[in-house]
Design an enzyme around this catalytic site. Structure first.
Site, PDB file in Angstrom:
ATOM      1  N   ARG A   1       8.711   6.704 -12.460  1.00 55.04           N
ATOM      2  CA  ARG A   1       8.457   7.943 -11.693  1.00 55.04           C
ATOM      3  C   ARG A   1       9.419   9.046 -12.118  1.00 55.04           C
ATOM      4  O   ARG A   1      10.603   8.790 -12.347  1.00 55.04           O
ATOM      5  CB  ARG A   1       8.627   7.668 -10.197  1.00 55.04           C
ATOM      6  CG  ARG A   1       7.492   6.866  -9.605  1.00 55.04           C
ATOM      7  CD  ARG A   1       7.804   6.388  -8.198  1.00 55.04           C
ATOM      8  NE  ARG A   1       7.889   4.947  -8.146  1.00 55.04           N
ATOM      9  CZ  ARG A   1       8.250   4.244  -7.077  1.00 55.04           C
ATOM     10  NH1 ARG A   1       8.587   4.860  -5.964  1.00 55.04           N
ATOM     11  NH2 ARG A   1       8.290   2.934  -7.122  1.00 55.04           N
TER      12      ARG A   1
ATOM     13  N   ARG B   1       5.479  -5.507   5.206  1.00 51.55           N
ATOM     14  CA  ARG B   1       6.011  -4.199   4.838  1.00 51.55           C
ATOM     15  C   ARG B   1       4.808  -3.292   4.567  1.00 51.55           C
ATOM     16  O   ARG B   1       3.934  -3.628   3.773  1.00 51.55           O
ATOM     17  CB  ARG B   1       6.855  -4.314   3.561  1.00 51.55           C
ATOM     18  CG  ARG B   1       7.373  -2.974   3.078  1.00 51.55           C
ATOM     19  CD  ARG B   1       8.053  -3.110   1.720  1.00 51.55           C
ATOM     20  NE  ARG B   1       8.542  -1.817   1.246  1.00 51.55           N
ATOM     21  CZ  ARG B   1       8.813  -1.546  -0.018  1.00 51.55           C
ATOM     22  NH1 ARG B   1       8.661  -2.473  -0.942  1.00 51.55           N
ATOM     23  NH2 ARG B   1       9.249  -0.365  -0.363  1.00 51.55           N
TER      24      ARG B   1
END
Ligand SMILES: Nc1ncnc2c1ncn2[C@@H]1O[C@H](COP(=O)(O)OP(=O)(O)O)[C@@H](O)[C@H]1O
Ligand SMILES: CC(=O)OP(=O)(O)O
Ligand SMILES: [Mg+2]
Length: 397
Positions: free
Chosen positions: A239, A89
């Site tokens: 975040r 990934r």
């Protein structure tokens, strides 16, 4: 054909060794707290390994993975030569890599150039590739990008209203992430509806430590909540998600922060952690709420509100919506959270079945039979998608 899939995050590395002929997951494991102290676990059939291992970088993590899968007692292969290919990934493909690619010196150089686009993830991703090259010289490696599935977005969805030169010269635009997960969810949702992927319209809600929502029309992404980096969109573990950029300029000026410090503040110290002061982890947030922590409750309520708001806007964008699917750690486990997200949407043909919704970590239809829009929980499987792309590229060599 045996494929090793490496999913390297900023401080963790998940992996699976998959026998593609039988679809058997031969081993599955996790390296955590890379760069801090190092925790390792692996399951191979009914054999388990759990231990503390020092992992100063992703190179040591890869060494640990290799040692565990070839372990004579608890591993699953005798020798690395049994591995046909490795799939990785990779966070950011930007406009350079629109699809998965074979790792070559040229594609590797292209990925190096994208490190500034993904400073939290890209260094670990590339270190993982290099470590595998060293351990298994000559074994083909494939990079599968989190951005690929979102390449079908139209400029009206992906452009930012900045001076045009920043797009032309610096490729600054919305890219979107978790694409491999949203693609898997699209396919599985279509299968569960008895449709082909190309016929399905859905809203895919990937709610984990990082969270994003994707609007899918006829099997293709038309919009998504994450942007130039995985910072945009929903409130997440650490975040901030969306905010007025002027707010961060104000903080930078007030506290004399460098751009790197401001980036750190928004990516690592905000979200659930920053708001609650307790934790980035939804389980800790739930526990804090149970003890009466109002800031933890605010963080959770904000997530619910924002997901509901995006569902509304993507319903408007898509017109017909066949299904809304929940996935990833929070989406798969958050029974009350799913209930709260869709409550009040009955007038839009979205009707949750409370009893069916009482489920965790398994595939389920959770809407009433009368619901016009079907609701599903589907555990994501990024590793399987990465393995499939890897097989396709390697077979074509
Ligand atoms: N049983 C649970 N109930 C609520 N949240 C959970 C549960 N299990 C895991 N989660 C949450 O899922 C999140 C992690 O999701 P995951 O998809 O594994 O993240 P990532 O892949 O981004 O690291 C954490 O916030 C965790 O608390
Ligand atoms: C793209 C992203 O945010 O990934 P993760 O959810 O694994 O942090
Ligand atoms: Mg994830």
């Amino acid at each position: 054909m045996k494929i090793l899939v490496i999913n390297a995050g900023s401080s963790s590395l998940k992996y699976q060794l998959i026998d593609m002929d039988s679809s058997e997951v031969m081993a599955k494991g996790l390296c955590e707290r890379i760069g801090i102290d190092g925790k390792f676990s692996q399951t191979a059939g009914d054999r388990e390994i759990k231990m503390d291992v020092a992992m100063p970088s992703h190179a040591e993590a890869i060494a640990q993975v290799i040692s565990a899968i070839t372990d004579s007692e608890n591993g699953c292969i005798a020798d690395l030569s049994e591995i046909t290919a490795v799939g990785h990934r990779v966070l950011h493909g930007a406009e350079t890599f629109k699809e998965s690619v074979l790792v070559t010196p040229e594609t590797m150089a292209g990925m190096e150039e994208l490190v500034p686009f993904g400073p939290l993830h890209m260094p670990g991703n590339l270190m993982g590739i290099r470590a595998c090259e060293k351990a298994m010289p000559g074994v083909p490696q494939v990079a599968v990008f989190d951005t690929s599935f979102h390449q079908t977005m139209d400029p009206v969805a992906f452009m930012y209203a900045l001076p045009y030169k920043y797009y032309e010269e610096n490729h600054i635009r919305k890219y979107g992430f978790h694409g491999t997960s949203h693609k898997y969810i699209t396919r599985r949702t279509a299968e569960m509806l008895g449709k082909s992927s190309g016929e399905v319209n859905l809203i895919s809600c990937h709610l984990g430590n990082g969270s994003s929502i994707c609007a899918v029309q006829n099997g293709k992404c038309v919009d998504t909540t994450m942007g130039f980096t995985p910072l945009e969109g929903l409130i997440m573990g650490t975040r901030s998600g969306n905010l007025d950029p002027a707010a961060i300029f104000e903080i930078m000026e007030r506290e004399n922060l460098t751009p790197a410090q401001a980036n750190d503040l928004l990516n690592k110290k905000s979200g659930f952690l920053g708001l609650s002061g307790v934790s980035s982890d939804m389980r800790d947030i739930d526990a804090a709420i149970a003890e009466g922590n109002t800031r933890a409750k605010l963080a959770r309520d904000m997530l619910v509100y924002q997901v509901k708001k995006y569902i509304g806007s993507y319903l408007a964008v898509l017109g017909r919506v066949d299904a809304i699917t929940f996935t990833a750690g929070v989406g798969e486990n958050g029974i009350e959270l799913r209930r709260d997200i869709v409550s009040g949407l009955e007038h839009l043909g979205i009707e949750l079945d409370e009893k069916r919704n009482d489920t965790r970590r398994c595939e389920a239809l959770i809407s009433k039979d009368s619901s016009k829009v079907k609701l599903f929980v589907i555990p994501t499987n990024e590793e399987l998608m990465i393995a499939r792309d890897t097989r396709e590229i390697v077979e074509a060599l």
